[in-house]
Design a protein around this motif. Sequence first.
Motif, PDB file in Angstrom:
ATOM      1  N   VAL A  21       0.861  -1.190   0.000  1.00  0.00           N
ATOM      2  CA  VAL A  21       0.000   0.000   0.000  1.00  0.00           C
ATOM      3  C   VAL A  21       0.892   1.232   0.000  1.00  0.00           C
ATOM      4  CG1 VAL A  21      -1.721   1.308   1.292  1.00  0.00           C
ATOM      5  CG2 VAL A  21      -1.870  -1.195   1.183  1.00  0.00           C
ATOM      6  N   THR A  22       0.690   2.125  -0.961  1.00  0.00           N
ATOM      7  CA  THR A  22       1.533   3.316  -1.082  1.00  0.00           C
ATOM      8  C   THR A  22       0.808   4.620  -0.782  1.00  0.00           C
ATOM      9  OG1 THR A  22       1.079   3.434  -3.467  1.00  0.00           O
ATOM     10  CG2 THR A  22       3.058   2.219  -2.752  1.00  0.00           C
ATOM     11  N   GLY A  23      -0.497   4.559  -0.588  1.00  0.00           N
ATOM     12  CA  GLY A  23      -1.188   5.805  -0.277  1.00  0.00           C
ATOM     13  C   GLY A  23      -2.682   5.616  -0.151  1.00  0.00           C
ATOM     14  N   ILE A  24      -3.310   6.628   0.426  1.00  0.00           N
ATOM     15  CA  ILE A  24      -4.764   6.671   0.577  1.00  0.00           C
ATOM     16  C   ILE A  24      -5.300   7.772  -0.329  1.00  0.00           C
ATOM     17  CG2 ILE A  24      -6.672   6.942   2.202  1.00  0.00           C
ATOM     18  CD1 ILE A  24      -4.824   4.508   2.707  1.00  0.00           C
ATOM     19  N   GLU A  25      -6.221   7.430  -1.199  1.00  0.00           N
ATOM     20  CA  GLU A  25      -6.841   8.412  -2.088  1.00  0.00           C
ATOM     21  C   GLU A  25      -7.966   9.128  -1.341  1.00  0.00           C
ATOM     22  OE1 GLU A  25      -6.015   8.986  -5.490  1.00  0.00           O
ATOM     23  OE2 GLU A  25      -4.254   7.824  -4.903  1.00  0.00           O
ATOM     24  N   VAL A  26      -7.989  10.445  -1.476  1.00  0.00           N
ATOM     25  CA  VAL A  26      -8.987  11.250  -0.779  1.00  0.00           C
ATOM     26  C   VAL A  26      -9.703  12.142  -1.781  1.00  0.00           C
ATOM     27  CG1 VAL A  26      -9.379  12.971   1.024  1.00  0.00           C
ATOM     28  CG2 VAL A  26      -7.597  11.233   1.326  1.00  0.00           C
ATOM     29  N   GLY A  27     -11.031  12.147  -1.711  1.00  0.00           N
ATOM     30  CA  GLY A  27     -11.843  13.015  -2.553  1.00  0.00           C
ATOM     31  C   GLY A  27     -12.446  14.140  -1.751  1.00  0.00           C
ATOM     32  N   GLY A  28     -13.515  14.719  -2.263  1.00  0.00           N
ATOM     33  CA  GLY A  28     -14.111  15.869  -1.603  1.00  0.00           C
ATOM     34  C   GLY A  28     -14.689  15.581  -0.243  1.00  0.00           C
ATOM     35  N   ARG A  50     -12.485   2.309  -1.671  1.00  0.00           N
ATOM     36  CA  ARG A  50     -12.818   2.104  -0.270  1.00  0.00           C
ATOM     37  C   ARG A  50     -13.280   3.441   0.313  1.00  0.00           C
ATOM     38  NH1 ARG A  50     -14.111  -2.694   0.995  1.00  0.00           N
ATOM     39  NH2 ARG A  50     -14.736  -2.434  -1.174  1.00  0.00           N
ATOM     40  N   GLU A  51     -14.057   3.375   1.369  1.00  0.00           N
ATOM     41  CA  GLU A  51     -14.536   4.583   2.047  1.00  0.00           C
ATOM     42  C   GLU A  51     -13.920   4.777   3.427  1.00  0.00           C
ATOM     43  OE1 GLU A  51     -19.081   5.153   1.028  1.00  0.00           O
ATOM     44  OE2 GLU A  51     -18.669   3.049   1.576  1.00  0.00           O
TER      45      GLU A  51
END
Length: 339
Positions: free
Chosen positions: A202-209, A225-226
């Motif tokens: 795992v290289t990162g967590i994606e974050v949206g609005g 994922r949420e």
Amino acid sequence: MTGQLENSYDVVVAGGGAAGLNGALMLARSRRRVAVIDAGRPRNAPAEGVHGLLARDGMPPAELLERGRSEVRHYGGHIVSGEIVGAVRENDSFTVTLSDGRSVRARRLLVTTGLIDELPDIPGLRERWGNDVVHCPYCHGWEVRDRAIAVLSTGPMALHQVQLFRQLSDDIVFFTDDRPEPTAEEAGRLAARGIRVVPGKVTGIEVGGNGITGVRLADGTVVAREVVAVGTRMVARTDFLNDLGLDATEHPAGIGSYVPTDATGRTEVAGIWAAGNVTDLSAQVGASAAAGAAAGAQINADLVEEDVRAALAARDTAFDAESEARLAESVNSTRGRGI
């Protein structure tokens, strides 16, 4: 909080969370002179509410602490804002030093400084910590129920953790994070409950609005994922105790470091007790508060015994002095009569 700090107390409580405040409450109600010194960095500060605490479920952590401080003050306890940076023993008491140069003496110490959660070095985790990055199914599980949850294999309890979160959602993905994949038996247990296993680092967590949108892998894949559940390394805050020879010890379960105590909260160093997360890494707020109360009662009982010994010594000294005075008076009287 207040800056009021006298020169000496029966007990100084290091840390003003649930354990420290409940310990101080018990001591203050026993008419002990007690000061709680708190640096103002509670572990649960990012959380919206305290959960699993009977009659206080959902209460904001800051509100719970302020109620506790008010109760301690009501019985004469002092709540002091400050960071303890050192403590040394001087004869039968301790001298505690604060970062601003103030110092205070105490007959006993109650250590309730809690712990620090060390997160894996994965971009995005720290920023979302306490929101949609969580660690405890009992603290946060209900709030993330039925959502798409990622569980990262970042600690020795990961396989246990993933099964607990499966109780809360049907949509669970277990990321091995470049660690050894589950054994055949472990894989069977995961598959039996419909938990998908995704290998790779795992290289990162994606974050949206509105929050987390996915988990990014080293090959560029993003798994939607949420919520991310992660095991932290829990490290007891004990640096200020080094000069007293009370160091944190590696936990047998490999989940961090802690201060060992006996069942009463007594540490291996005479005159020092510990309660809450500094000694019980998995304790929730209610358990920490109960442990603080129990330790406070034990400290009071220990002080009572010391007070009894002091009273007996004073009585014996006074009796000896009175006996000597009577003997001297008798001798002088005899001489005066020429005997």
